[in-house]
Design an enzyme around this catalytic site. Structure first.
Site, mmCIF file in Angstrom:
data_model
loop_
_atom_site.group_PDB
_atom_site.id
_atom_site.type_symbol
_atom_site.label_atom_id
_atom_site.label_comp_id
_atom_site.label_asym_id
_atom_site.label_seq_id
_atom_site.Cartn_x
_atom_site.Cartn_y
_atom_site.Cartn_z
ATOM 1 N N ASN A 12 -7.612 2.594 -3.268
ATOM 2 C CA ASN A 12 -6.899 2.728 -2.034
ATOM 3 C C ASN A 12 -6.018 4.165 -2.380
ATOM 4 O OD1 ASN A 12 -5.104 2.513 -0.032
ATOM 5 N ND2 ASN A 12 -3.713 1.117 -1.008
ATOM 6 N N TRP A 13 -6.502 4.977 -1.354
ATOM 7 C CA TRP A 13 -5.888 6.456 -1.537
ATOM 8 C C TRP A 13 -4.371 6.492 -0.928
ATOM 9 C CZ3 TRP A 13 -10.141 10.165 0.620
ATOM 10 C CH2 TRP A 13 -11.173 10.407 -0.522
ATOM 11 N N LYS A 14 -3.858 5.391 -0.270
ATOM 12 C CA LYS A 14 -2.728 5.470 0.354
ATOM 13 C C LYS A 14 -2.688 6.595 1.187
ATOM 14 C CE LYS A 14 -1.046 2.900 -3.479
ATOM 15 N NZ LYS A 14 0.115 1.959 -4.066
ATOM 16 N N HIS A 100 -1.538 -4.718 3.325
ATOM 17 C CA HIS A 100 -0.925 -4.279 2.013
ATOM 18 C C HIS A 100 0.694 -4.483 1.833
ATOM 19 C CE1 HIS A 100 0.029 -1.261 -1.240
ATOM 20 N NE2 HIS A 100 -1.237 -1.324 -1.444
ATOM 21 N N GLU A 102 2.816 -2.462 1.060
ATOM 22 C CA GLU A 102 3.490 -1.384 1.456
ATOM 23 C C GLU A 102 3.611 -1.389 3.164
ATOM 24 O OE1 GLU A 102 1.255 1.673 -0.421
ATOM 25 O OE2 GLU A 102 2.081 1.127 -2.528
ATOM 26 N N GLU A 172 -2.050 -8.802 -5.140
ATOM 27 C CA GLU A 172 -1.227 -7.661 -5.679
ATOM 28 C C GLU A 172 0.250 -8.193 -5.985
ATOM 29 O OE1 GLU A 172 -3.517 -4.038 -4.705
ATOM 30 O OE2 GLU A 172 -2.272 -4.356 -3.265
ATOM 31 N N GLY A 178 2.190 0.492 -8.343
ATOM 32 C CA GLY A 178 2.532 1.557 -8.331
ATOM 33 C C GLY A 178 3.651 2.044 -9.457
ATOM 34 N N SER A 217 -1.333 -1.432 -10.638
ATOM 35 C CA SER A 217 -1.459 -0.603 -11.783
ATOM 36 C C SER A 217 -2.676 -0.731 -12.641
ATOM 37 C CB SER A 217 -0.094 -0.749 -12.655
ATOM 38 O OG SER A 217 1.059 -0.503 -11.980
ATOM 39 N N GLY A 238 -5.013 1.631 -6.833
ATOM 40 C CA GLY A 238 -4.223 2.691 -5.929
ATOM 41 C C GLY A 238 -4.223 3.864 -6.769
ATOM 42 N N GLY A 239 -3.049 4.200 -7.756
ATOM 43 C CA GLY A 239 -3.067 5.598 -8.213
ATOM 44 C C GLY A 239 -4.165 5.975 -9.017
HETATM 45 C C1 PEP Z 1 -2.378 -0.357 -4.473
HETATM 46 O O1 PEP Z 1 -2.324 0.439 -3.740
HETATM 47 O O2 PEP Z 1 -2.958 -1.637 -3.734
HETATM 48 C C2 PEP Z 1 -2.074 -0.696 -5.784
HETATM 49 C C3 PEP Z 1 -2.615 -1.542 -6.565
HETATM 50 O O3 PEP Z 1 -1.539 0.542 -6.613
HETATM 51 P P1 PEP Z 1 -1.388 0.772 -7.799
HETATM 52 O O4 PEP Z 1 -2.930 0.835 -8.448
HETATM 53 O O5 PEP Z 1 -1.146 2.519 -7.952
HETATM 54 O O6 PEP Z 1 -0.441 0.188 -8.590
#
Ligand code: PEP
Length: 255
Positions: A12-14, A100, A102, A172, A178, A217, A238-239
């Site tokens: 997930n590039w956000k 999501h 966010e 999640e 994050g 994470s 994500g990251g």
């Molecule tokens: C996400 O964006 O769904 C996510 C799990 O982010 P991260 O891996 O950065 O925690």
């Protein structure tokens, strides 16, 4: 996880990825992934609307799933700023992330809207990736199950039993997104097995087949122990997905 469920690693590039960055990323990723004929897990990239066409063009024939990060449930109408399923399909998306945390926390996404978005995506031919998860306060107050029950039941409410397994559910925990604070393998297994049991309340067969991912994470060095849990069928990353090399290492951990 049983062999009939194909593992799934989605990045997930956000809010990242101009078209130039997206093209460069895809070129690098393709050199790092095994070719599609040898690849198991399924791999997906969830990218901004403006990068969808670039990414789907760059990854054509690679078998990588291209997903949007949100969608409106209506096909068209007075919804300024929104994007519909047919619009996503037109630029090469075959999947869409819905709910999501966010979007829920920062942009007012509701379970009610998701109960319309999930079936709308399925009907249009997009694979929905429905995200659910509790906050730290909810977990500490012993409210995790109540929160997950509500999100899963409402998100799937208008999905027919025989389509339930076509939805991918990403568990999640919000406190792990994050933050670098990854859930322990036991915590992640407990919650994903609870999510699977909720699907089982609707259909035992769907519960066996539905894919439940963990997100929060996930990095190359913790992916292995998370992915080996019985009810975890993959990861939403994500990251660590922003670097093709670390994303490819997470994909390799699912092989
Ligand atoms: C996400 O964006 O769904 C996510 C799990 O982010 P991260 O891996 O950065 O925690």
């Amino acid at each position: 996880m049983p062999a009939e469920r194909t593992p799934y690693i989605a990045g997930n590039w956000k809010l990242w990825g101009t078209r130039a960055q997206a093209a460069d990323y895809c070129e690098r990723l393709l050199t790092l992934l095994p070719d599609s004929t040898r690849r198991r897990p399924e791999v997906g990239l969830c990218v901004p609307y403006t990068a969808l066409e670039t990414v789907s063009g760059a990854l054509e024939g690679s078998g990588v799933v291209v997903a949007a990060q949100n969608m409106h449930q209506a096909e068209s109408g007075a919804y300024t700023g929104e994007i519909s399923a047919p619009m996503l399909l037109e630029v090469g998306a075959t999947a869409v992330v819905l709910g999501h945390s966010e979007r829920r926390q920062l942009f007012g996404e509701t379970d009610r809207a998701l109960s319309e978005k999930v079936p709308a995506a399925l009907e249009a031919g997009l694979q929905p990736i429905l995200c659910v998860g509790e906050t730290e306060e909810e977990r500490e107050a012993g409210d995790m199950e109540r929160k997950l029950r509500h999100q899963v039941q409402e998100g799937l409410e208008q999905v027919a039993d025989d389509r339930l397994a076509d939805v991918v559910i990403a568990y999640e925990p919000i406190w792990a997104i994050g933050t670098g604070k990854v859930a322990t393998p036991d915590q992640a297994q407990e919650a994903t097995s609870f999510v699977r049991a909720l699907v089982g309340d609707r259909s035992k067969d769907a519960a066996e087949r539905v894919r439940v991912l963990y997100g929060g994470s996930v990095k190359p060095d913790n992916a292995g122990e998370i992915l080996e849990q019985a009810d975890i069928d993959g990861a939403l990353v994500g990251g660590a997905s922003l670097d093709p090399d670390s994303f490819a290492r997470i994909v390799a951990a699912a092989e």
